[in-house]
Design a protein around this motif. Structure first.
Motif, PDB file in Angstrom:
ATOM      1  N   PRO A 102     -21.527 -10.366   0.699  1.00  0.00           N
ATOM      2  CA  PRO A 102     -20.530  -9.361   0.336  1.00  0.00           C
ATOM      3  C   PRO A 102     -19.634  -8.910   1.478  1.00  0.00           C
ATOM      4  N   ALA A 103     -19.994  -9.243   2.714  1.00  0.00           N
ATOM      5  CA  ALA A 103     -19.213  -8.771   3.858  1.00  0.00           C
ATOM      6  C   ALA A 103     -19.052  -9.893   4.877  1.00  0.00           C
ATOM      7  N   ILE A 104     -17.896  -9.949   5.505  1.00  0.00           N
ATOM      8  CA  ILE A 104     -17.650 -10.899   6.583  1.00  0.00           C
ATOM      9  C   ILE A 104     -18.173 -10.281   7.873  1.00  0.00           C
ATOM     10  N   ALA A 135     -30.514 -10.775  -6.702  1.00  0.00           N
ATOM     11  CA  ALA A 135     -29.936  -9.435  -6.805  1.00  0.00           C
ATOM     12  C   ALA A 135     -28.419  -9.597  -6.850  1.00  0.00           C
ATOM     13  N   HIS A 136     -27.728  -8.505  -7.162  1.00  0.00           N
ATOM     14  CA  HIS A 136     -26.278  -8.545  -7.127  1.00  0.00           C
ATOM     15  C   HIS A 136     -25.744  -7.369  -6.325  1.00  0.00           C
ATOM     16  N   GLY A 137     -24.621  -7.594  -5.692  1.00  0.00           N
ATOM     17  CA  GLY A 137     -23.932  -6.567  -4.925  1.00  0.00           C
ATOM     18  C   GLY A 137     -22.459  -6.917  -4.877  1.00  0.00           C
ATOM     19  N   TYR A 138     -21.630  -5.961  -5.111  1.00  0.00           N
ATOM     20  CA  TYR A 138     -20.194  -6.180  -5.304  1.00  0.00           C
ATOM     21  C   TYR A 138     -19.554  -6.835  -4.084  1.00  0.00           C
ATOM     22  N   HIS A 139     -19.040  -8.032  -4.257  1.00  0.00           N
ATOM     23  CA  HIS A 139     -18.348  -8.765  -3.200  1.00  0.00           C
ATOM     24  C   HIS A 139     -16.863  -8.367  -3.258  1.00  0.00           C
ATOM     25  N   ALA A 140     -16.556  -7.200  -2.728  1.00  0.00           N
ATOM     26  CA  ALA A 140     -15.257  -6.571  -2.944  1.00  0.00           C
ATOM     27  C   ALA A 140     -14.092  -7.457  -2.505  1.00  0.00           C
ATOM     28  N   ALA A 232     -18.189  -4.238   3.322  1.00  0.00           N
ATOM     29  CA  ALA A 232     -17.660  -5.097   2.270  1.00  0.00           C
ATOM     30  C   ALA A 232     -16.209  -4.768   1.948  1.00  0.00           C
ATOM     31  N   LEU A 233     -15.867  -3.502   1.995  1.00  0.00           N
ATOM     32  CA  LEU A 233     -14.529  -3.057   1.624  1.00  0.00           C
ATOM     33  C   LEU A 233     -13.528  -3.125   2.772  1.00  0.00           C
ATOM     34  N   GLY A 234     -14.031  -3.166   4.007  1.00  0.00           N
ATOM     35  CA  GLY A 234     -13.142  -2.947   5.137  1.00  0.00           C
ATOM     36  C   GLY A 234     -12.835  -4.128   6.023  1.00  0.00           C
ATOM     37  N   ASN A 235     -13.228  -5.343   5.652  1.00  0.00           N
ATOM     38  CA  ASN A 235     -12.955  -6.505   6.485  1.00  0.00           C
ATOM     39  C   ASN A 235     -12.643  -7.695   5.588  1.00  0.00           C
ATOM     40  N   PRO A 236     -11.416  -8.224   5.595  1.00  0.00           N
ATOM     41  CA  PRO A 236     -10.273  -7.864   6.430  1.00  0.00           C
ATOM     42  C   PRO A 236      -9.787  -6.437   6.135  1.00  0.00           C
TER      43      PRO A 236
END
Length: 373
Positions: A102-104, A135-140, A232-236
Motif C-alpha cells: 500500500p505504500a512506496i 488481508a486487505h488494506g487500501y492501496h490509495a 499510503a496517501l502521501g508518497n508520491p
C-alpha cells in the motif's frame, strides 16, 4: 425538500451532480465557482480531478483485458512483469487491495511524477507488508501504479490511452486520464475546505462522533505522519507540487489511482454504460461485484468492502444501498451505480472536505435520490 434545494445547500464553493435512471439523464445540476482565485463560474461542462473515483475506471480497463484473454485474475503479476519480485501476488490481489504493497518505501522524487513506469519500478522490488491474499488494506496511490504497469506490460499502452480508446471515445464521455492542455485550462481548481472538528466528525463522515468521544484509531492514524495510512496517501506527495493537485503536470500525468479528470455528467454516464452492458459483458460485471474482501482495512482502519476494484456497501460507502457499487474520492467525490434500481450517480466539487469515502454533500444528495425513487 427538492433535490436542487439540497444541492444548493450543500454545494460549497462549486459542484455538479448528475443522475441517470434506466439510462436517462434525469438530474443535471451544477453551480458555484470553479476557481476561487478568479471567480470563474462552474459551467455545465466543467471538469475536475476526481481523486479515487479513478480506481473504478482503471479496474474496468483491467477487466476488459481479462475479458479479451490477455491475462486471468489468477495470473501472477510476475508472469506479466518479470521484474516484479513477489511471485505470490496475483492480478486479483492488485484489484482487491490485498497485495500488501500500500505504500512506496522510497520517497518518489518530483521529477518522476510523470513517469509511471519509474514509480512502478520502485514497487517491483518491495516485499509485501502482509501475506498477499490474507488481508486487505487500501492501496490509495500504489493501486494505480501496480495495475497500470500490468496494463502497460500486456498492451504497450497506458490506462489513460485505453480509457480514451475503449471508454471515453466510443461513449462520447468527458473522461480523461491524462488531461490535454485545453481541458486543464477549463478544469475547476481544487481548494481546501474548512477544517473539521475531529470531535464531531469521523474519518469518513459516515457516522459523526459524540463531542466527548475520544479519537478513533483511524483519526489517530490520520494525525500521525508515520502511520501506514499517511505513508499510503502521501508518497508520491501531491503537496510537493505548487498548487498541489491543481498542478498541470499532475493533471497530465494520469495516475491510474487518482488522476481522472471528468464532469459529473460523464462520470454518471460511465456508470450508466457499465450497468447497461456497454463496456463490460454483464457476466464480467456480476463477477466483479462479488465481494472479495470485507472488514477491517489495514490502512484506513475502518471497515471496507471491495469487489474487483469497486467499493461495495460498508461503513464508509453507501451503507443504505445494499446493491450499490462504485468508488468515492478523497475530499467528497462520488461515482455510484445500483443495477437493481437502474441508477447511476456522480458528484464532483472543488471545495475539499476531510472525507476519504465521499463527503456529506455527496451522501445527502444520494440519499435524497434513493428517497425519491
Amino acid at each position: 425538500m427538492r433535490l436542487d434545494d439540497v444541492f444548493a445547500r450543500q454545494m460549497g464553493l462549486g459542484a455538479a451532480f448528475a443522475v441517470h435512471v434506466d439510462g436517462e439523464l434525469v438530474v443535471d445540476l451544477w453551480g458555484g465557482v470553479a476557481d476561487r482565485r478568479t471567480g470563474r463560474p462552474w459551467e455545465a461542462d466543467t471538469p475536475v480531478l476526481s481523486y479515487s473515483c479513478t480506481k473504478a475506471v482503471t479496474a474496468t480497463v483491467a477487466l476488459l483485458l481479462v475479458e479479451r484473454g490477455l491475462f486471468e485474475l489468477s495470473t501472477p503479476v510476475a508472469a506479466l512483469w518479470p521484474e516484479f519480485s513477489s511471485p505470490e501476488v496475483t492480478v486479483e490481489h492488485l484489484l482487491t487491495h490485498q497485495a500488501g504493497l500500500p505504500a512506496i518505501e522510497e520517497r518518489v522524487p518530483v521529477e518522476e511524477y510523470g513517469d509511471q513506469a519509474a514509480i512502478a519500478a520502485r514497487l517491483a522490488c518491495q516485499s509485501p507488508l502482509w501475506e498477499p491474499g490474507s488481508a486487505h488494506g487500501y492501496h490509495a496511490l500504489t493501486y494505480g501504479f501496480l495495475v497500470g504497469e500490468v496494463v502497460r506490460r500486456v498492451t504497450g499502452k497506458s490506462v489513460g490511452d485505453l480509457v480514451a480508446a475503449e471508454i471515453a471515445g466510443p461513449l462520447g464521455l468527458d473522461l480523461w486520464l491524462g488531461a490535454p492542455d485545453d481541458v486543464i485550462a477549463r478544469a475547476a481548481r481544487l481548494s481546501a475546505g474548512p477544517r473539521p472538528d475531529p470531535s464531531q466528525q469521523g474519518l469518513t463522515e459516515a457516522a459523526p462522533l459524540a463531542k466527548s468521544a475520544p479519537p478513533s484509531e483511524a483519526e489517530q492514524a490520520a494525525r500521525d505522519p508515520n502511520s501506514l495510512m499517511n505513508r499510503a496517501l502521501g508518497n508520491p506527495g501531491v503537496h510537493r507540487l505548487k498548487g498541489g493537485a491543481n498542478h498541470p503536470d499532475l493533471l497530465r500525468a494520469g495516475w491510474p489511482a487518482m488522476g481522472l479528470v471528468t464532469t459529473a455528467r460523464a462520470l454518471s454516464g460511465f456508470y450508466r454504460a457499465l450497468i447497461a452492458g456497454e463496456i463490460l459483458q454483464p457476466g464480467t460485471l456480476r463477477d466483479a461485484l462479488r465481494p472479495r474482501v470485507s472488514g477491517r482495512d489495514r490502512v484506513l482502519l475502518v471497515d471496507t468492502s471491495f469487489g474487483l476494484g469497486f467499493m461495495l456497501p460498508s461503513e464508509g460507502f453507501a451503507p443504505f444501498a445494499p446493491t450499490a457499487f462504485g468508488h468515492a474520492g478523497m475530499g467528497g467525490f462520488l461515482g455510484l451505480a445500483d443495477p437493481a434500481r437502474g441508477l447511476a450517480i456522480a458528484y464532483t466539487m472543488n471545495e475539499m472536505s476531510a472525507a476519504f469515502a465521499g463527503g456529506t454533500a455527496a451522501w445527502e444528495l444520494t440519499k435524497a435520490v434513493y428517497d425519491a425513487l
